[in-house]
Design a protein around this motif. Sequence first.
Motif, PDB file in Angstrom:
ATOM      1  N   VAL A   1     -42.336  17.080  25.812  1.00 53.79           N
ATOM      2  CA  VAL A   1     -43.163  16.216  26.656  1.00 53.79           C
ATOM      3  C   VAL A   1     -42.280  15.070  27.121  1.00 53.79           C
ATOM      4  CG1 VAL A   1     -45.140  14.651  26.720  1.00 53.79           C
ATOM      5  CG2 VAL A   1     -45.311  16.813  25.492  1.00 53.79           C
ATOM      6  N   THR A   2     -42.174  14.897  28.433  1.00 52.84           N
ATOM      7  CA  THR A   2     -41.243  13.923  29.003  1.00 52.84           C
ATOM      8  C   THR A   2     -41.925  12.584  29.275  1.00 52.84           C
ATOM      9  OG1 THR A   2     -41.763  14.610  31.266  1.00 52.84           O
ATOM     10  CG2 THR A   2     -40.001  15.810  30.130  1.00 52.84           C
ATOM     11  N   LEU A   3     -41.107  11.587  29.597  1.00 59.29           N
ATOM     12  CA  LEU A   3     -41.649  10.271  29.958  1.00 59.29           C
ATOM     13  C   LEU A   3     -42.490  10.337  31.227  1.00 59.29           C
ATOM     14  CD1 LEU A   3     -38.700   7.794  29.207  1.00 59.29           C
ATOM     15  CD2 LEU A   3     -40.954   7.839  28.123  1.00 59.29           C
ATOM     16  N   ASP A   4     -42.110  11.231  32.134  1.00 58.69           N
ATOM     17  CA  ASP A   4     -42.913  11.384  33.364  1.00 58.69           C
ATOM     18  C   ASP A   4     -44.347  11.791  33.022  1.00 58.69           C
ATOM     19  OD1 ASP A   4     -40.859  10.693  35.037  1.00 58.69           O
ATOM     20  OD2 ASP A   4     -40.214  12.755  35.417  1.00 58.69           O
ATOM     21  N   ILE A   5     -44.481  12.628  32.008  1.00 60.66           N
ATOM     22  CA  ILE A   5     -45.819  13.061  31.596  1.00 60.66           C
ATOM     23  C   ILE A   5     -46.560  11.918  30.911  1.00 60.66           C
ATOM     24  CG2 ILE A   5     -47.113  14.603  30.062  1.00 60.66           C
ATOM     25  CD1 ILE A   5     -44.915  16.706  30.533  1.00 60.66           C
ATOM     26  N   THR A   6     -45.917  11.269  29.927  1.00 58.54           N
ATOM     27  CA  THR A   6     -46.605  10.219  29.161  1.00 58.54           C
ATOM     28  C   THR A   6     -46.919   8.990  30.006  1.00 58.54           C
ATOM     29  OG1 THR A   6     -44.482   9.316  28.366  1.00 58.54           O
ATOM     30  CG2 THR A   6     -45.592  10.956  26.982  1.00 58.54           C
ATOM     31  N   ASN A   7     -46.179   8.797  31.093  1.00 55.65           N
ATOM     32  CA  ASN A   7     -46.440   7.652  31.980  1.00 55.65           C
ATOM     33  C   ASN A   7     -47.442   7.974  33.088  1.00 55.65           C
ATOM     34  OD1 ASN A   7     -44.682   5.941  30.611  1.00 55.65           O
ATOM     35  ND2 ASN A   7     -42.912   6.538  31.855  1.00 55.65           N
ATOM     36  N   SER A   8     -47.829   9.243  33.201  1.00 53.64           N
ATOM     37  CA  SER A   8     -48.749   9.634  34.272  1.00 53.64           C
ATOM     38  C   SER A   8     -50.169   9.161  33.966  1.00 53.64           C
ATOM     39  CB  SER A   8     -48.737  11.153  34.456  1.00 53.64           C
ATOM     40  OG  SER A   8     -49.217  11.791  33.287  1.00 53.64           O
TER      41      SER A   8
ATOM     42  N   MET B   1     -49.233  18.885  36.777  1.00 54.46           N
ATOM     43  CA  MET B   1     -50.201  18.610  35.708  1.00 54.46           C
ATOM     44  C   MET B   1     -50.401  19.835  34.805  1.00 54.46           C
ATOM     45  SD  MET B   1     -54.144  17.279  36.033  1.00 54.46           S
ATOM     46  CE  MET B   1     -55.234  17.240  34.612  1.00 54.46           C
ATOM     47  N   VAL B   2     -50.424  21.041  35.419  1.00 52.45           N
ATOM     48  CA  VAL B   2     -50.603  22.264  34.645  1.00 52.45           C
ATOM     49  C   VAL B   2     -49.440  22.454  33.674  1.00 52.45           C
ATOM     50  CG1 VAL B   2     -50.773  24.763  34.750  1.00 52.45           C
ATOM     51  CG2 VAL B   2     -51.976  23.358  36.443  1.00 52.45           C
ATOM     52  N   ILE B   3     -48.225  22.240  34.175  1.00 52.82           N
ATOM     53  CA  ILE B   3     -47.035  22.362  33.322  1.00 52.82           C
ATOM     54  C   ILE B   3     -47.084  21.313  32.218  1.00 52.82           C
ATOM     55  CG2 ILE B   3     -44.526  22.132  33.266  1.00 52.82           C
ATOM     56  CD1 ILE B   3     -44.457  23.265  36.095  1.00 52.82           C
ATOM     57  N   GLY B   4     -47.531  20.112  32.581  1.00 58.56           N
ATOM     58  CA  GLY B   4     -47.660  19.042  31.591  1.00 58.56           C
ATOM     59  C   GLY B   4     -48.622  19.409  30.487  1.00 58.56           C
ATOM     60  N   LEU B   5     -49.748  20.011  30.849  1.00 52.03           N
ATOM     61  CA  LEU B   5     -50.743  20.430  29.859  1.00 52.03           C
ATOM     62  C   LEU B   5     -50.181  21.514  28.941  1.00 52.03           C
ATOM     63  CD1 LEU B   5     -53.982  20.486  32.044  1.00 52.03           C
ATOM     64  CD2 LEU B   5     -53.492  18.942  30.139  1.00 52.03           C
ATOM     65  N   LEU B   6     -49.397  22.434  29.519  1.00 52.72           N
ATOM     66  CA  LEU B   6     -48.782  23.477  28.698  1.00 52.72           C
ATOM     67  C   LEU B   6     -47.786  22.880  27.707  1.00 52.72           C
ATOM     68  CD1 LEU B   6     -48.183  26.254  31.392  1.00 52.72           C
ATOM     69  CD2 LEU B   6     -49.866  26.278  29.525  1.00 52.72           C
ATOM     70  N   ARG B   7     -47.041  21.883  28.167  1.00 47.49           N
ATOM     71  CA  ARG B   7     -46.085  21.210  27.277  1.00 47.49           C
ATOM     72  C   ARG B   7     -46.815  20.475  26.147  1.00 47.49           C
ATOM     73  NH1 ARG B   7     -40.769  19.970  29.092  1.00 47.49           N
ATOM     74  NH2 ARG B   7     -40.204  21.098  30.989  1.00 47.49           N
ATOM     75  N   ILE B   8     -47.938  19.842  26.483  1.00 50.26           N
ATOM     76  CA  ILE B   8     -48.737  19.149  25.466  1.00 50.26           C
ATOM     77  C   ILE B   8     -49.290  20.143  24.457  1.00 50.26           C
ATOM     78  CG2 ILE B   8     -50.861  17.827  25.078  1.00 50.26           C
ATOM     79  CD1 ILE B   8     -50.313  16.510  27.829  1.00 50.26           C
ATOM     80  N   PHE B   9     -49.747  21.299  24.961  1.00 54.94           N
ATOM     81  CA  PHE B   9     -50.250  22.346  24.067  1.00 54.94           C
ATOM     82  C   PHE B   9     -49.142  22.808  23.109  1.00 54.94           C
ATOM     83  CE2 PHE B   9     -50.915  26.893  23.157  1.00 54.94           C
ATOM     84  CZ  PHE B   9     -52.141  26.818  22.498  1.00 54.94           C
TER      85      PHE B   9
END
Length: 407
Positions: free
Chosen positions: A48-55, A1-9
């Motif tokens: 941002v990957t599909l794994d992130i957007t589907n979470s 989740m932390v990596i996902g947030l960094l990617r979103i940022f």
Amino acid sequence: MVIGLLRIFAILCAALTCGKLISKLKLPAILGWLIAGIVFGPYLAEVVTLDITNSVWYKILIKMFECFAGVMIGREIVFKKIAKSGKQIIGITFVQSIGTFLFVSAAFSAVFIITHVPVYLAFVFGGIALATAPAPALSIVNEYHTSGPVTKTLLPLAAVDDVIGVIVFFTVISIISGIHGSAGASPLTIIGMVLLPFVIGIAFGFLAAVLMKAVKRNGVRFCLLLLFLVLSAIGGLLIDFYIFHSFTLNFLLIGMAFSATVANLVPEKELTETLKLYSPLLNLSLVIVIVNLGMTLDYRLIAGAGLYTFVYIISRAIGKIGGAYIGGKLTKAQPVVTKYLGFTLLPHSGVSLVFTGIASTTLSSFDSSLASIVSGTIVAAAIINEIVAVIIAKNAFKWAGEIGEQQ
């Protein structure tokens, strides 16, 4: 989740940069946000990957910011100010919504008769087409500080339009599902989807307004506004999880109902001061919502765009522009509203993609080829239409004289 947030940022930083560059070309910054979402999203650069957007956490985050963005609509719905034009707004909305549904359905019926596709699929396209995505138009209003009859009509209309869209679309899907023996949405479910966002927003908005009126410090009022807005979003999420078991409710409507309630109960001076503090969060929310729209668009489907995509874009544009024109004439709206409102309603991808997913799932249960036609057509149309529609919408405000010439 932390990596996902960094990617979103990272993608938000890219979006803001793209928005600044696009603005220098005298185009809306939202266009840069959309392009950043497409380019750096799951289907191209995969920042941002599909794994992130589907979470689940990502979907919750987006719903929260949709609720925050909805405040922009509700703050303009002050009953004292729109009492004279309320019937007019509802009239225009009904005519252009139902007009779009009928025109798109008729156009696809003719095409499907020729191409030997079941004609009932035309009504699915009609149901999807009548929905409007408020966020792109709101971003333009926010960026250029538009003001005038078209802006004042658009903001409350956007909310009513989505309500009509939900009713018509789910009625069509339920009928088709019933004919083919699939599980359709019950009337109670449809009513709940329409009414619950308003119930949640009004309830928490009322509590917030009562407390905000009792305090004198602007900072405290802002904290109360934000607290109860977050609680209203949480309330919507809990209902989604435990009643609908999916992300079903329209959180823009929750935010709209919340802020409309506050706007009608809190004195105008105090409300204006509080909303000044809220402005940075509103700006951020609009960027996040628009970037998310871009990330849901698979650019590869443009290559598959053909006859159906062309028919969809053109027939929907005629339905929206023509419907708003006829509605304006029938309700005796101001000439600028009659002429230009329809052009501001062309942005489309948000709600339409939700409807497309539901339609594809329903159709797949008895004919996967029909599901492919719907999903391929709408997503390809969304990519092409969204970029063009944003430019047209910005110019519509300019034609109406609601953007300064320097813009």
